[in-house]
Design an enzyme around this catalytic site. Structure first.
Site, PDB file in Angstrom:
ATOM      1  N   SER A  88      19.072   6.910  55.186  1.00 41.11           N
ATOM      2  CA  SER A  88      17.669   7.331  55.266  1.00 41.11           C
ATOM      3  C   SER A  88      16.723   6.175  54.991  1.00 41.11           C
ATOM      4  CB  SER A  88      17.406   8.440  54.244  1.00 41.11           C
ATOM      5  OG  SER A  88      17.451   7.912  52.925  1.00 41.11           O
ATOM      6  N   PRO A  89      15.487   6.261  55.509  1.00 43.98           N
ATOM      7  CA  PRO A  89      14.494   5.227  55.180  1.00 43.98           C
ATOM      8  C   PRO A  89      14.234   5.111  53.676  1.00 43.98           C
ATOM      9  CG  PRO A  89      13.768   6.503  57.086  1.00 43.98           C
ATOM     10  CD  PRO A  89      14.988   7.199  56.543  1.00 43.98           C
ATOM     11  N   ARG A  90      14.294   6.227  52.962  1.00 50.39           N
ATOM     12  CA  ARG A  90      14.053   6.181  51.513  1.00 50.39           C
ATOM     13  C   ARG A  90      15.088   5.294  50.817  1.00 50.39           C
ATOM     14  NH1 ARG A  90      16.145   8.349  47.102  1.00 50.39           N
ATOM     15  NH2 ARG A  90      17.637   9.588  48.301  1.00 50.39           N
ATOM     16  N   VAL A  91      16.357   5.507  51.103  1.00 56.92           N
ATOM     17  CA  VAL A  91      17.405   4.690  50.481  1.00 56.92           C
ATOM     18  C   VAL A  91      17.406   3.290  51.078  1.00 56.92           C
ATOM     19  CG1 VAL A  91      19.873   4.520  49.985  1.00 56.92           C
ATOM     20  CG2 VAL A  91      18.764   6.760  50.028  1.00 56.92           C
ATOM     21  N   GLY A  92      17.042   3.168  52.355  1.00 59.52           N
ATOM     22  CA  GLY A  92      16.938   1.849  52.980  1.00 59.52           C
ATOM     23  C   GLY A  92      15.989   0.933  52.232  1.00 59.52           C
ATOM     24  N   GLU A 140      20.103   0.520  59.436  1.00 58.87           N
ATOM     25  CA  GLU A 140      20.146   1.524  60.497  1.00 58.87           C
ATOM     26  C   GLU A 140      19.622   2.828  59.902  1.00 58.87           C
ATOM     27  OE1 GLU A 140      20.791   1.138  63.610  1.00 58.87           O
ATOM     28  OE2 GLU A 140      21.530  -0.921  63.574  1.00 58.87           O
ATOM     29  N   CYS A 174      21.416  10.945  64.005  1.00 62.17           N
ATOM     30  CA  CYS A 174      20.180  10.171  63.824  1.00 62.17           C
ATOM     31  C   CYS A 174      19.442   9.922  65.136  1.00 62.17           C
ATOM     32  CB  CYS A 174      20.472   8.854  63.122  1.00 62.17           C
ATOM     33  SG  CYS A 174      21.627   7.794  64.014  1.00 62.17           S
TER      34      CYS A 174
END
Length: 468
Positions: A189-193, A210, A244
């Protein structure tokens, strides 16, 4: 005591002595990976069924076969990919050797997700091994059955002096990220990214992220609604929507919506029967946390198709929502489930404007019988990937890069792009120690005449021909 320190030290020592650099060693690791897939195929299918209720068809198509295809491609092309790449030269360097050497970064970390827990673990691993790196693999703790096989079986097929699987949840991953790696490859996810990128920044470690996002799908009025319904339903509900690159919402006119809804209902019934919950071809939501999140999204807009759920079975029916408002949660977060909202637009201009005021998506889809409409959306929007008149088939081509842009990710992989991602492209020039008179014009005392000659001699040349 640091649980990872000894493992990371061992892998670094292996890399520093050059153990992973030869083509023969890399090929041996890739062949081992291929044997792992073949020897454990049924075990992997069973694990995917346990984790995500994946059918044998979905498991083979989207997990095992794609991973095996990447292994086979890398083995066929490994020596060609490793070769020095000679480049055009200027007049000043005509007698030199100029080339790009692809070198392994060193110790790389791959953090994999749960939704395609085999594919999205092994495909980047192929690139990392082909490029000659030592690898720490962190599979997702959420897809527990696949995690167990990767931890217990996979190391038996690879040289454990240069490969390790580490386990754990967010806390352990956080500890792991405190260490310096030479490259980090993350899918999630973008949050964890953002957390991964922040940790990498402390060591100036390069990353591939990714990520995901809300992938738009525009359906033009000039379409066959049944063909659109067949293709959209297949790639929206594949893996129970936990993909995704699946379309996160449709954009179409109210008139097309009226034509599309009965076509979608017909397709869903044909694909999954009158009772989709009993269909062997429909997956399940990965866990209760995601089930509860998705069930809450069913309250957005109005349910036009589906909407049923079963908490005990982690089942969400293939669902279509209409009368959805842009401010509702289903249009604010990536859905990652078998729910498809439809937003109404008056035409292609409004669709493009809607897409462009949101974050850049990982994928974008457009359906129209008019190639001009499809090409216009392609030309006037930006996304990680684009597919006209179909779903995520573009990601099945190893000759195309897969990756995001902006909020949907950084970097790319698949096929040779994976090898390049995990390789440092080192600029090299080799010059003779003799012929010093040729260098005289660059040394002081300087003169305008020498400057003019040097500028001309150093200009880039379109021709790649050389004297040597």
């Amino acid at each position: 005591m640091d649980p990872f320190e000894d493992t990371l030290r061992r892998l670094r020592e292996t890399f520093q002595v050059g153990h992973t650099r030869s083509a023969e060693f890399r090929a041996a690791q890739l062949r081992g990976l291929g044997r792992f897939l073949q020897d454990n195929k049924q075990l992997l299918h069973d694990a995917l069924a346990q984790d995500l209720h994946k059918s044998a068809f979905e498991s083979e198509l989207s997990e095992v076969a794609i991973s095996q295809g990447e292994v086979n491609l890398a083995l066929r092309n490994l020596r060609a990919w490793m070769k020095d790449e000679h480049v055009p030269k200027s007049l000043a360097t005509q007698l030199d050797s100029a080339f790009i050497r692809k070198e392994p970064f060193g110790l790389v970390l791959i953090i994999a997700p749960w939704n395609y827990p085999l594919n999205l673990t092994l495909v980047p691993l192929v690139g990392a091994l082909a490029a000659g790196n030592c690898v720490v693999l962190k599979p997702s703790e959420i897809s527990k059955s696949i995690e167990k096989i990767l931890a217990e079986e996979l190391p038996r097929y690879l040289d454990q002096s240069c490969f390790a699987v580490v386990l754990g949840g967010p806390q352990e991953t956080g500890q792991l990220l405190e260490h310096r790696f030479d490259y980090i490859f993350f899918t999630g996810s973008p949050r964890v990214g953002k957390i991964v990128m922040t940790a990498a920044a402390k060591h100036l470690t390069p990353v591939t992220l990714e990520l995901g996002g809300k992938n738009p799908c525009y359906v033009d009025d000039n379409c066959d609604p049944q063909i659109v319904a067949n293709r959209v339903a297949w790639f929206r509900y594949f893996n129970a929507g936990q993909t995704c690159v699946a379309p996160d919402y449709l954009l179409c006119s109210p008139e097309m919506q009226e034509r599309l809804l009965p076509a979608l209902q017909s397709t869903i019934t044909r694909f999954y029967g009158d009772d989709p919950q009993s269909s062997p071809n429909l997956g399940r939501i990965i866990n209760q946390k995601h089930f509860q999140r998705l069930r809450a999204l069913l309250g957005c807009g109005r349910v036009a198709i589906g909407g049923q759920s079963d908490e005990h079975d982690r089942y969400i029916a293939p669902t279509v929502l209409v009368d959805v408002q842009e401010a509702e949660p289903v249009m604010q977060e990536e859905i990652f489930g078998p729910i498809l909202p439809i937003m109404n637009v008056r035409g292609v201009d409004e669709a493009i404007e809607f897409i462009n005021r949101r974050e850049k998506p990982l994928a974008l889809f457009a359906f129209s019988n008019s190639s001009q409409v499809v090409k216009r959306i392609l030309a006037q929007t930006s996304s990680g990937g684009f597919c006209g008149n179909d779903g995520f088939m573009h990601i099945t081509l190893a000759s195309l890069p897969f990756g995001g842009v902006g909020a949907s990710g950084i970097g790319r992989y698949h096929g040779k792009f994976s090898f390049d991602t995990f390789s440092h492209h080192r600029a090299c020039l080799l010059r003779s120690p003799g012929m010093e008179k040729l260098n005289a014009i660059r040394y002081p005392p300087h003169s305008p005449r020498h400057l003019r000659k040097l500028v001309v001699a150093m200009e880039a040349r379109d021709c790649s021909c050389t004297l040597l």
